[in-house]
Design an enzyme around this catalytic site. Structure first.
Site, PDB file in Angstrom:
ATOM      1  N   ASP A  39       0.845  -1.189   0.000  1.00 59.84           N
ATOM      2  CA  ASP A  39       0.000   0.000   0.000  1.00 59.84           C
ATOM      3  C   ASP A  39       0.882   1.241   0.000  1.00 59.84           C
ATOM      4  O   ASP A  39       1.882   1.312   0.718  1.00 59.84           O
ATOM      5  CB  ASP A  39      -0.929  -0.015   1.226  1.00 59.84           C
ATOM      6  CG  ASP A  39      -2.084   0.956   1.077  1.00 59.84           C
ATOM      7  OD1 ASP A  39      -3.233   0.491   0.968  1.00 59.84           O
ATOM      8  OD2 ASP A  39      -1.837   2.188   1.074  1.00 59.84           O
ATOM      9  N   HIS A  55     -11.177  -7.189 -13.083  1.00 54.56           N
ATOM     10  CA  HIS A  55     -11.834  -6.056 -12.421  1.00 54.56           C
ATOM     11  C   HIS A  55     -13.208  -6.448 -11.895  1.00 54.56           C
ATOM     12  O   HIS A  55     -14.066  -6.882 -12.654  1.00 54.56           O
ATOM     13  CB  HIS A  55     -11.980  -4.882 -13.396  1.00 54.56           C
ATOM     14  CG  HIS A  55     -12.671  -3.715 -12.770  1.00 54.56           C
ATOM     15  ND1 HIS A  55     -11.979  -2.686 -12.175  1.00 54.56           N
ATOM     16  CD2 HIS A  55     -13.993  -3.440 -12.583  1.00 54.56           C
ATOM     17  CE1 HIS A  55     -12.839  -1.821 -11.669  1.00 54.56           C
ATOM     18  NE2 HIS A  55     -14.071  -2.258 -11.906  1.00 54.56           N
ATOM     19  N   GLY A 100     -15.105   3.342   3.912  1.00 55.21           N
ATOM     20  CA  GLY A 100     -13.755   3.788   3.590  1.00 55.21           C
ATOM     21  C   GLY A 100     -13.220   3.309   2.259  1.00 55.21           C
ATOM     22  O   GLY A 100     -12.048   3.524   1.955  1.00 55.21           O
ATOM     23  N   THR A 102     -12.135   3.527  -1.327  1.00 53.28           N
ATOM     24  CA  THR A 102     -11.770   4.649  -2.197  1.00 53.28           C
ATOM     25  C   THR A 102     -11.356   4.194  -3.590  1.00 53.28           C
ATOM     26  O   THR A 102     -11.316   5.009  -4.517  1.00 53.28           O
ATOM     27  CB  THR A 102     -10.615   5.478  -1.590  1.00 53.28           C
ATOM     28  OG1 THR A 102      -9.486   4.627  -1.402  1.00 53.28           O
ATOM     29  CG2 THR A 102     -11.023   6.087  -0.261  1.00 53.28           C
ATOM     30  N   HIS A 105     -11.975  -1.287  -7.242  1.00 54.85           N
ATOM     31  CA  HIS A 105     -11.498  -2.561  -7.776  1.00 54.85           C
ATOM     32  C   HIS A 105     -11.240  -3.393  -6.529  1.00 54.85           C
ATOM     33  O   HIS A 105     -10.444  -2.993  -5.673  1.00 54.85           O
ATOM     34  CB  HIS A 105     -10.224  -2.344  -8.605  1.00 54.85           C
ATOM     35  CG  HIS A 105      -9.607  -3.582  -9.191  1.00 54.85           C
ATOM     36  ND1 HIS A 105      -9.226  -3.691 -10.524  1.00 54.85           N
ATOM     37  CD2 HIS A 105      -9.251  -4.758  -8.623  1.00 54.85           C
ATOM     38  CE1 HIS A 105      -8.696  -4.870 -10.752  1.00 54.85           C
ATOM     39  NE2 HIS A 105      -8.695  -5.539  -9.611  1.00 54.85           N
ATOM     40  N   HIS A 107     -10.256  -5.347  -3.394  1.00 50.83           N
ATOM     41  CA  HIS A 107      -8.924  -5.560  -2.823  1.00 50.83           C
ATOM     42  C   HIS A 107      -9.041  -5.912  -1.356  1.00 50.83           C
ATOM     43  O   HIS A 107      -9.891  -5.382  -0.640  1.00 50.83           O
ATOM     44  CB  HIS A 107      -8.040  -4.305  -2.981  1.00 50.83           C
ATOM     45  CG  HIS A 107      -8.668  -3.053  -2.476  1.00 50.83           C
ATOM     46  ND1 HIS A 107      -9.585  -2.342  -3.223  1.00 50.83           N
ATOM     47  CD2 HIS A 107      -8.538  -2.380  -1.309  1.00 50.83           C
ATOM     48  CE1 HIS A 107      -9.975  -1.281  -2.539  1.00 50.83           C
ATOM     49  NE2 HIS A 107      -9.360  -1.284  -1.353  1.00 50.83           N
ATOM     50  N   HIS A 109      -6.969  -5.751   2.168  1.00 49.81           N
ATOM     51  CA  HIS A 109      -5.825  -5.217   2.894  1.00 49.81           C
ATOM     52  C   HIS A 109      -5.308  -6.314   3.821  1.00 49.81           C
ATOM     53  O   HIS A 109      -6.097  -6.947   4.539  1.00 49.81           O
ATOM     54  CB  HIS A 109      -6.229  -4.043   3.789  1.00 49.81           C
ATOM     55  CG  HIS A 109      -6.789  -2.851   3.082  1.00 49.81           C
ATOM     56  ND1 HIS A 109      -6.072  -1.689   2.914  1.00 49.81           N
ATOM     57  CD2 HIS A 109      -8.005  -2.624   2.520  1.00 49.81           C
ATOM     58  CE1 HIS A 109      -6.831  -0.792   2.293  1.00 49.81           C
ATOM     59  NE2 HIS A 109      -8.002  -1.328   2.039  1.00 49.81           N
TER      60      HIS A 109
HETATM   61  P1  AMP Z   1      -9.641   1.426   0.192  1.00 50.05           P
HETATM   62  O1  AMP Z   1      -9.666   2.769   0.886  1.00 50.05           O
HETATM   63  O2  AMP Z   1     -10.097   0.270   1.048  1.00 50.05           O
HETATM   64  O3  AMP Z   1     -10.397   1.498  -1.126  1.00 50.05           O
HETATM   65  O4  AMP Z   1      -8.137   1.110  -0.113  1.00 50.05           O
HETATM   66  C1  AMP Z   1      -7.438   1.665  -1.183  1.00 50.05           C
HETATM   67  C2  AMP Z   1      -6.004   1.642  -0.797  1.00 50.05           C
HETATM   68  O5  AMP Z   1      -5.231   1.824  -1.971  1.00 50.05           O
HETATM   69  C3  AMP Z   1      -5.586   2.732   0.186  1.00 50.05           C
HETATM   70  O6  AMP Z   1      -5.068   2.140   1.367  1.00 50.05           O
HETATM   71  C4  AMP Z   1      -4.515   3.514  -0.587  1.00 50.05           C
HETATM   72  O7  AMP Z   1      -3.454   3.951   0.236  1.00 50.05           O
HETATM   73  C5  AMP Z   1      -4.066   2.496  -1.611  1.00 50.05           C
HETATM   74  N1  AMP Z   1      -3.492   3.040  -2.835  1.00 50.05           N
HETATM   75  C6  AMP Z   1      -3.966   4.060  -3.587  1.00 50.05           C
HETATM   76  N2  AMP Z   1      -3.181   4.253  -4.668  1.00 50.05           N
HETATM   77  C7  AMP Z   1      -2.196   3.320  -4.594  1.00 50.05           C
HETATM   78  C8  AMP Z   1      -1.068   3.004  -5.416  1.00 50.05           C
HETATM   79  N3  AMP Z   1      -0.808   3.675  -6.554  1.00 50.05           N
HETATM   80  N4  AMP Z   1      -0.268   1.996  -5.031  1.00 50.05           N
HETATM   81  C9  AMP Z   1      -0.510   1.320  -3.887  1.00 50.05           C
HETATM   82  N5  AMP Z   1      -1.569   1.550  -3.076  1.00 50.05           N
HETATM   83  C10 AMP Z   1      -2.397   2.547  -3.423  1.00 50.05           C
HETATM   84 ZN    ZN Z   2      -9.957  -2.448 -11.997  1.00 47.17          ZN
END
Ligand code: AMP
Ligand code: ZN
Length: 121
Positions: A39, A55, A100, A102, A105, A107, A109
């Site tokens: 991240d 996706h 939360g 953002t 796609h 994912h 954590h």
């Molecule tokens: P979420 O808020 O659950 O949608 O998690 C999205 C995550 O993507 C956040 O923790 C961001 O810090 C992370 N993020 C955004 N852009 C990038 C990037 N280019 N490379 C790695 N992580 C990213």
């Molecule tokens: Zn995607």
């Protein structure tokens, strides 16, 4: 639109661009169907994102569309934890803006390397 759940790459999706190699990321693991990368804004000593290469807008859409791929993602979260030598860790799927999310796609954590409070904020 990145909200589509077709499994096809979306032009406006950040994580589809990471899968395609169009945006750099620090890769931790890769399988035929998933990518794990660090991240960019880590919330703990280990903070890795595991994504399906295909996706899907969020974890619910992923689970509905492709249970096998959902299992691949979950298996990879455990593999990341093992590779990072985490005894305890948290696997989080933020689903929906109010929780939360953002990036639209799916994912997971994988967060660990420090004590984690419960309940989360
Ligand atoms: P979420 O808020 O659950 O949608 O998690 C999205 C995550 O993507 C956040 O923790 C961001 O810090 C992370 N993020 C955004 N852009 C990038 C990037 N280019 N490379 C790695 N992580 C990213
Ligand atoms: Zn995607």
């Amino acid at each position: 639109m990145s909200g589509d759940t077709t499994g096809q790459p979306q032009d406006d999706c950040l994580f589809c661009k990471i899968v395609a190699g169009e945006i750099p990321a620090t890769l931790v693991r890769e399988t035929e169907t998933t990518v794990a990368f660090r991240d960019i804004n880590p919330q703990a000593p280990t903070h890795v994102l595991v994504i399906p290469k295909a996706h899907h807008k969020d974890a619910a859409a992923l689970a509905a569309a492709d249970p096998a791929l959902t299992a691949d993602v979950l298996r990879e979260t455990a593999a990341v934890a093992e590779q990072e030598q985490l005894e305890s860790y948290r696997t989080v799927f933020n689903t929906g803006a109010g929780a939360g999310q953002t990036v639209w796609h799916a994912h997971a954590h994988v967060i660990g390397g420090r004590g984690l409070q419960w309940p989360p904020g």
